[in-house]
Design an enzyme around this catalytic site. Sequence first.
Site, mmCIF file in Angstrom:
data_model
loop_
_atom_site.group_PDB
_atom_site.id
_atom_site.type_symbol
_atom_site.label_atom_id
_atom_site.label_comp_id
_atom_site.label_asym_id
_atom_site.label_seq_id
_atom_site.Cartn_x
_atom_site.Cartn_y
_atom_site.Cartn_z
ATOM 1 N N ASN A 1 -5.515 6.126 10.593
ATOM 2 C CA ASN A 1 -5.608 7.081 9.491
ATOM 3 C C ASN A 1 -6.949 7.785 9.563
ATOM 4 O O ASN A 1 -7.741 7.538 10.473
ATOM 5 C CB ASN A 1 -5.407 6.371 8.147
ATOM 6 C CG ASN A 1 -6.408 5.246 7.939
ATOM 7 O OD1 ASN A 1 -7.610 5.469 7.941
ATOM 8 N ND2 ASN A 1 -5.903 4.018 7.783
ATOM 9 N N LYS B 1 1.224 2.429 29.484
ATOM 10 C CA LYS B 1 1.447 3.670 28.749
ATOM 11 C C LYS B 1 2.941 4.011 28.735
ATOM 12 O O LYS B 1 3.607 3.992 29.769
ATOM 13 C CB LYS B 1 0.662 4.816 29.390
ATOM 14 C CG LYS B 1 0.856 6.150 28.672
ATOM 15 C CD LYS B 1 0.091 7.266 29.363
ATOM 16 C CE LYS B 1 0.372 8.609 28.695
ATOM 17 N NZ LYS B 1 -0.315 9.722 29.371
ATOM 18 N N ASP C 1 -1.451 -8.135 4.045
ATOM 19 C CA ASP C 1 -2.061 -7.467 2.900
ATOM 20 C C ASP C 1 -3.329 -8.230 2.538
ATOM 21 O O ASP C 1 -3.285 -9.305 1.913
ATOM 22 C CB ASP C 1 -1.079 -7.455 1.725
ATOM 23 C CG ASP C 1 -1.550 -6.567 0.589
ATOM 24 O OD1 ASP C 1 -2.765 -6.575 0.314
ATOM 25 O OD2 ASP C 1 -0.705 -5.880 -0.022
ATOM 26 N N LEU D 1 -5.968 -7.549 0.551
ATOM 27 C CA LEU D 1 -6.331 -7.640 -0.859
ATOM 28 C C LEU D 1 -5.447 -8.654 -1.591
ATOM 29 O O LEU D 1 -5.947 -9.504 -2.344
ATOM 30 C CB LEU D 1 -6.219 -6.262 -1.505
ATOM 31 C CG LEU D 1 -6.593 -6.179 -2.987
ATOM 32 C CD1 LEU D 1 -8.050 -6.566 -3.196
ATOM 33 C CD2 LEU D 1 -6.346 -4.768 -3.522
ATOM 34 N N LYS E 1 -1.589 -6.980 -6.734
ATOM 35 C CA LYS E 1 -2.541 -7.586 -5.791
ATOM 36 C C LYS E 1 -3.394 -8.682 -6.430
ATOM 37 O O LYS E 1 -4.213 -9.294 -5.747
ATOM 38 C CB LYS E 1 -3.476 -6.510 -5.232
ATOM 39 C CG LYS E 1 -2.774 -5.268 -4.705
ATOM 40 C CD LYS E 1 -2.070 -5.505 -3.398
ATOM 41 C CE LYS E 1 -1.518 -4.184 -2.853
ATOM 42 N NZ LYS E 1 -0.869 -4.337 -1.549
#
Length: 419
Positions: free
Chosen positions: A224, A302, A321, A323, A357
Amino acid sequence: MTQPRVLLIVSGGIAAYKSLELVRLLRKRGIAVRAVLTAAAEKFVTPLSLGVLTEDHVYGDMFDLKEEREIGHIQLSRQADLVVVAPATADILAKMAAGIADDLATTLLLATDKPVLAVPAMNVRMWHHAATQRNLAQLREDGVHIMEPDSGEMACGEYGRGRLPEPEQIAAEIARLIALPSPTDPLTGQPDFEGPELPLTGRHVLITAGPTHEPIDPVRYIANRSSGKQGFAIAAAAARAGARVTLVAGPVNLPTPQGVERMNVETAREMMAAVEAALPADAAIMVAAVADWRTADAAGQKIKKDGSGKPAPLSLVENPDILATLGKHRQRPTLLVGFAAETEKVADHARAKLAKKSADWIVANDVSGAPGASVMGGDANSVHIVTADGIESWENLPKDVVATRLIEKVAHALSARPD
């Protein structure tokens, strides 16, 4: 208590005129100021004007026998609680990084055993030049505090980062740094003086920052746009507040803040393992933008196009996850803070995440801007702190200011809870 003292070195940039207002503000705060002007700085500010404001002699000539007889450049370099270079030009930063002492200002900087704050100001292209960034990285490694310049229109007509921060901001940073303990004496290994206890002294703060890279094959990965800037700023603020800071960093190209222990990771699973290894912690602030998914099986070679026009199939599985794991962990931190990057219904999603959470706070921000204009990768942030008591919204602020305010809030919360 003795009056705090600052040795202000003014180097030769167009922003040198702001040093006059800075001196006025410091004196108003009860801080004594002694000033040194470089030869170039005297083209912008006169010794007379600085002397009137400091109510002291202004120094500049290395070979002034009267100065040497009465005070000496070694003594001058050690009589202050903090040495401040503002503005710090690219030239003086380069000399500081290289250990050059070819005038009074640079000799004082090389001879001092006190904390040093440099406040850079220069043309945007000079600021972003590889040589300047290399010098800044070296100075940070050497323990020099660097105050990031502001963005805006330059005296030369260009626009970008490189403007000297406003004197009010510099004065506030100086006042904060004066409370820090002095570095240890290189000969004895003992502190030069005992400073007041900082709000997070004795606390361990665990922070994650940056993205994760989840490999598809040896060439490609899922990631990201997170730059890590906000997490690194929070780590720096926590260290300044006296905490022992562990920073688990995804793949970012950022210098390690002073006083921070850094653990570099690449994938979400590596980050999860590093976080658990760093426990226990008094506070955990999960700023990293962890990839939600990874490929089920990363290819060893690749992946090539097969000529069919169809994309290669990718089987995705959820990442751990971090958290939520900490929220239910047997070593759950006393204060658990998560970050939520949202593109819509920011407050609603943050409230849902808070309960799901098992976190104490969720710091939510809107990252829906276009690439290049988004909070991710930018230098400012507008956040909403969601707790069980409601939502506290902050205006758009530089990320280092967000970091300082958040750490102040963390310190207050921890002080109100039993150890």
